[in-house]
Design a protein around this motif. Structure first.
Motif, PDB file in Angstrom:
ATOM      1  N   LYS A 132       0.905  -1.201   0.048  1.00 18.25           N
ATOM      2  CA  LYS A 132      -0.171   0.007  -0.100  1.00 18.25           C
ATOM      3  C   LYS A 132       0.804   1.323  -0.136  1.00 18.25           C
ATOM      4  N   LEU A 135       2.408   1.554  -3.551  1.00 19.12           N
ATOM      5  CA  LEU A 135       1.443   1.881  -4.434  1.00 19.12           C
ATOM      6  C   LEU A 135       0.854   3.470  -4.344  1.00 19.12           C
ATOM      7  N   ARG A 163       3.577  -1.830 -11.791  1.00 23.00           N
ATOM      8  CA  ARG A 163       2.463  -1.451 -11.002  1.00 23.00           C
ATOM      9  C   ARG A 163       1.328  -2.494 -10.926  1.00 23.00           C
ATOM     10  N   LEU A 167       0.035  -4.557  -7.697  1.00 23.99           N
ATOM     11  CA  LEU A 167      -1.597  -4.465  -7.670  1.00 23.99           C
ATOM     12  C   LEU A 167      -2.037  -6.020  -7.217  1.00 23.99           C
ATOM     13  N   GLN A 168      -1.594  -7.111  -8.231  1.00 23.74           N
ATOM     14  CA  GLN A 168      -1.786  -8.523  -8.150  1.00 23.74           C
ATOM     15  C   GLN A 168      -1.219  -9.007  -6.533  1.00 23.74           C
ATOM     16  N   TYR A 171      -3.822  -7.996  -4.092  1.00 21.53           N
ATOM     17  CA  TYR A 171      -5.104  -8.503  -4.312  1.00 21.53           C
ATOM     18  C   TYR A 171      -4.891  -9.651  -3.655  1.00 21.53           C
ATOM     19  N   GLU A 186     -11.355  -1.437  -1.786  1.00 23.50           N
ATOM     20  CA  GLU A 186     -10.077  -1.519  -2.459  1.00 23.50           C
ATOM     21  C   GLU A 186     -10.193  -2.272  -3.590  1.00 23.50           C
ATOM     22  N   ILE A 190      -9.718  -2.197  -7.807  1.00 19.52           N
ATOM     23  CA  ILE A 190      -8.619  -3.163  -8.553  1.00 19.52           C
ATOM     24  C   ILE A 190      -9.180  -3.748  -9.610  1.00 19.52           C
TER      25      ILE A 190
END
Length: 275
Positions: A132, A135, A163, A167-168, A171, A186, A190
Motif C-alpha cells: 500500500k 502503490l 504497478r 496490485l496483483q 489483491y 479497494e 482494482i
C-alpha cells in the motif's frame, strides 16, 4: 530533493517545500528521459530523438544543450550547495542526471514492492502495508504527458507493468488475509480498473463472500505467489472458493425451503435436530 516519474515528471525541493518550476513540456520530457536511466549517461542522439521524435530542428544539438542548461540551472537554484557539483552533467557523448535511489519515487516503489514480495509468506500483513505504501507513491500514469519518445514510453510501460504486478500481489494478500468489509472497496477498485487482468477475474470471490456475510478463509501461502508457476494453483483455488460459495448459497436456500415446508406442516424446524 525528490524526483518523481510516477505521474507527471517533476522535481520537489524538500528544503523549501516547493516544486521546481519546469517551464516547458520539453524540460519535462528531458527530465523524464534522464530519470528513465538515472546515473547512466544518455547519448545526445537519443535525447534529441526523445524530444523531437524524428522532427528535430536544424540545430538540434544547440537546442538540446539549451534545454539541458536551463534544467541544470533550475536544479542548482533549488540546491545552491551543489553549484560546483551539479547533478546534471555532460559525460561521454551525452548527459547524466545523478540521483540517489531514495530520491527517486520509481526506485522507492521498486524497493518497497521487492520487500513486500519477500514477506508475502512469512508476514502477509507487513507485506500488505508495504504494498500500500509503495502503490501510494503513484500520482497518475508513469511519465504522464512525456511519453511521445521511445525512452520515456519504454520506461513508462515497464513501470506500469510493475504497478500491475504490485496490485496483483496486493489483491492476493487481501485474499490470503480474508477480504474484510473494509477491504472490499479497494479490491473492487482494482478489479474494475483492470477487468482484463487474469488475476483480477475469476468471479470476484471476495465480493460474493462478503455479500453473503462471512469472510473468506485465508488462502494458503502456497497459492499466494506472483510467479507464473503459482498462477495455475491460484486460479484452481479461486475456482474452488467459488464452488464453495455457490454450495453455501444453495444449502442456505434449501434450508430456508425446508424450514418453510415444516412450518406449513406444523413442525418446528428444530425438530430435525432432536431426531
Amino acid at each position: 530533493m525528490q524526483f518523481r516519474v510516477l505521474g507527471v515528471p517533476e522535481v520537489h525541493d524538500d528544503v523549501a517545500d516547493r516544486w521546481v518550476p519546469l517551464t516547458s513540456p520539453k524540460q519535462r520530457q528531458l527530465l523524464g528521459a534522464l530519470l528513465a536511466r538515472p546515473g547512466v549517461p544518455v547519448p545526445m542522439a537519443r535525447l534529441i530523438e526523445e524530444l523531437w521524435n524524428g522532427r528535430a530542428p536544424g540545430k538540434a544539438v544547440n537546442a538540446l544543450q539549451a534545454h539541458v542548461s536551463r534544467l541544470r540551472q533550475l536544479l542548482i537554484e533549488a540546491e545552491p550547495s551543489r553549484a560546483n557539483s551539479p547533478r546534471l552533467i555532460a559525460r561521454d557523448t551525452g548527459y547524466v542526471l545523478q540521483v540517489r535511489p531514495e530520491e527517486l519515487d520509481s526506485a522507492r516503489f521498486r524497493t518497497g514492492t521487492a520487500r513486500a514480495v519477500a514477506l508475502l509468506d512469512s508476514d502477509p500483513r507487513a507485506a500488505r502495508a508495504l504494498l500500500k505504501e509503495a502503490l501510494g507513491l503513484w500520482r497518475g500514469p508513469a511519465m504522464a504527458g512525456s511519453t511521445s519518445g521511445p525512452l520515456c514510453a519504454g520506461a513508462a510501460a515497464e513501470l506500469e507493468e510493475e504497478r500491475l504486478t504490485a496490485l496483483q500481489a496486493l489483491y492476493d494478500v487481501q485474499l490470503r488475509l480474508g477480504p474484510r468489509r473494509e477491504a472490499v472497496g479497494e479490491l473492487r477498485r482494482i478489479t474494475a480498473a483492470h477487468p482484463g487482468r487474469e488475476r483480477f477475474g475469476g468471479g470476484r470471490p471476495w465480493e460474493r463472500a462478503v455479500e453473503q456475510g462471512p469472510d473468506l478463509p485465508p488462502v494458503p501461502a502456497a497459492a499466494a505467489g506472483t510467479g507464473a508457476g503459482d498462477s495455475g494453483e491460484l486460479l484452481r483455488l479461486r475456482a474452488r472458493v467459488d464452488e464453495l460459495v455457490d454450495e453455501q448459497r444453495l444449502l442456505r436456500t434449501q434450508v430456508e425451503r425446508l424450514s418453510l415446508l415444516l412450518a406449513r406442516r406444523g413442525r418446528a424446524p428444530g425438530a430435525l435436530t432432536r431426531r
